[in-house]
Scaffold this motif. Structure first.
Motif, mmCIF file in Angstrom:
data_model
loop_
_atom_site.group_PDB
_atom_site.id
_atom_site.type_symbol
_atom_site.label_atom_id
_atom_site.label_comp_id
_atom_site.label_asym_id
_atom_site.label_seq_id
_atom_site.Cartn_x
_atom_site.Cartn_y
_atom_site.Cartn_z
ATOM 1 N N UNK A 189 0.832 -1.191 0.000
ATOM 2 C CA UNK A 189 0.000 0.000 0.000
ATOM 3 C C UNK A 189 0.875 1.252 0.000
ATOM 4 N N UNK B 3 4.156 1.574 -0.937
ATOM 5 C CA UNK B 3 4.893 1.720 -2.190
ATOM 6 C C UNK B 3 3.939 2.069 -3.339
ATOM 7 N N UNK B 4 2.790 1.434 -3.352
ATOM 8 C CA UNK B 4 1.810 1.699 -4.404
ATOM 9 C C UNK B 4 1.359 3.150 -4.416
ATOM 10 N N UNK B 5 1.157 3.710 -3.240
ATOM 11 C CA UNK B 5 0.754 5.110 -3.173
ATOM 12 C C UNK B 5 1.824 6.008 -3.767
ATOM 13 N N UNK C 234 4.245 5.239 -5.853
ATOM 14 C CA UNK C 234 4.421 5.029 -7.287
ATOM 15 C C UNK C 234 3.273 5.639 -8.083
ATOM 16 N N UNK C 235 2.079 5.558 -7.532
ATOM 17 C CA UNK C 235 0.933 6.114 -8.252
ATOM 18 C C UNK C 235 1.011 7.636 -8.341
#
Lengths: 207, 207
Positions: B156, B158-160, B162-163
């Motif tokens: 969550x 890292x995804x935030x 990267x997004x």
DNA sequence: TGCCACACTGACTGACCAGTCAATCGAGGG
DNA sequence: CCCTCGATTGACTGGTCAGTCAGTGTGGCA
């Protein structure tokens, strides 16, 4: 009219999902799609004008359903947490229902900045905007704190979901039903907690 | 020995970043890279054995620095929020310093499941694991709640990040320094709040 | 001065593949 | 029974491009 003609078109699309998921859009040949569909090479060009248009079609078909799901969540009278849960649930259910299609959409379209993504950038942004609208509304209700911009919150939320899916996609291990549900809860829990106001935090909230 | 020879190698790598960022790995020609580097076609193959190895090199160069940054954050005695802030800061600074390189890494490697990503999957997972380790430690300290698994929290987080970078990458609008800093704060704030325990709210808090 | 080693050059080739098209098939209608 | 028209076929073509290789320039060293 929805007979053999339309059927073959569908067969080609479904085969394309499998081929794109396994080999990637750029790496696969159109003949791979035709073979997977059990159809002559030329028939692919009878139904689609190019290899790219196949991917195009797959993306739009699914993304429009997602935009509808976001709009529906936004329109409902439920609290923002539940709206976001509905959206996360929709995306995760999409993965549950057709992991290969989600892989193609995420890997080949959503993140394919250069070639393909740009075409659909507007559609993709619509989704972020829909989520942002939910957050903005929750902020003016006083349920979410205002320090985080709605646009940012939307990116963080969507990014978390997509990254979790990406993890599953790459693991190439089947994910259990329980894990899918658990992931949904964890994402929504974590992000909503991060966005909520803290001040008065009783069970029955009443700003 | 780090003279003209190594220089040209560097020139080719830097040119490749620009070309990959603009046209994408699959769409560009090796001759585009040679042209952008102001170098003969054949020289590219003097330094690299294939087009793919160029991307390979670019990714590994940068990713190893990131793994080091994660390890350093983990090793420090600071509270978990600050560790995560250091990591988010590192990634955002990477973007600030060379947005095109980050675009290439995110778009062509991190998400390129099929062809390229698989090669580096282990390296990529190392980063998630490093972040998860920080979360796990914070959980056993009692600072983060245990309902969310460290692996999920890492995704969550890292995804935030990267997004948010992906958003900037696609907007093709220069991002101001202030926005970069603000984003860092918002990401770390949001995710950490989502992960923290709520019960006792001691003076570790920014208040 | 001559020689070597290696950076450097760019024309060339062999393979590959998207998209075309002329030909065949087959269902329905007259 | 034949005709028409859309579905279907797959061999073929034109163009593209990754990677090769035979050759040139040059700095250093004996």
């Amino acid at each position: 009219m929805t007979t053999a003609a339309t059927d073959k078109r569908r067969v080609i699309l479904d085969a394309a999902v499998r081929v794109f998921a396994r080999q990637g859009f750029h790496t696969c040949r159109v003949s791979d799609i035709a073979d997977a569909a059990g159809v002559a090479y030329g028939l692919v060009y009878h139904y689609f004008s190019s290899k790219e248009q196949i991917l195009d079609t797959l993306f739009l078909e699914r993304w429009d359903v997602m935009l509808a799901a976001i709009a529906e969540a936004d329109a409902s009278p439920r609290p923002p947490q539940e709206k976001l849960e509905a959206i996360a649930g929709f995306i995760i259910d999409s993965y549950r229902h057709d992991p290969e299609l989600m892989k193609v959409i995420i890997v080949e379209v959503t993140r394919a900045a250069n070639t393909f993504g740009l075409t659909h950038l507007a559609k993709i942004r619509e989704a972020y905007a829909g989520i942002a609208a939910i957050v903005a509304k929750a902020q003016s209700d006083g349920r979410f704190r205002a320090e985080v911009t709605p646009e940012f919150a939307a990116q963080a939320f969507y990014g978390s979901v997509e990254q979790v899916l990406t993890g599953w996609i790459f693991d190439s291990v089947a994910v259990s039903e329980a894990e899918l549900e658990r992931a949904k809860t964890m994402i929504v829990d974590t992000i909503c907690r991060g966005l909520e106001r803290r001040g008065p935090n009783p069970a029955g909230e009443s700003a």
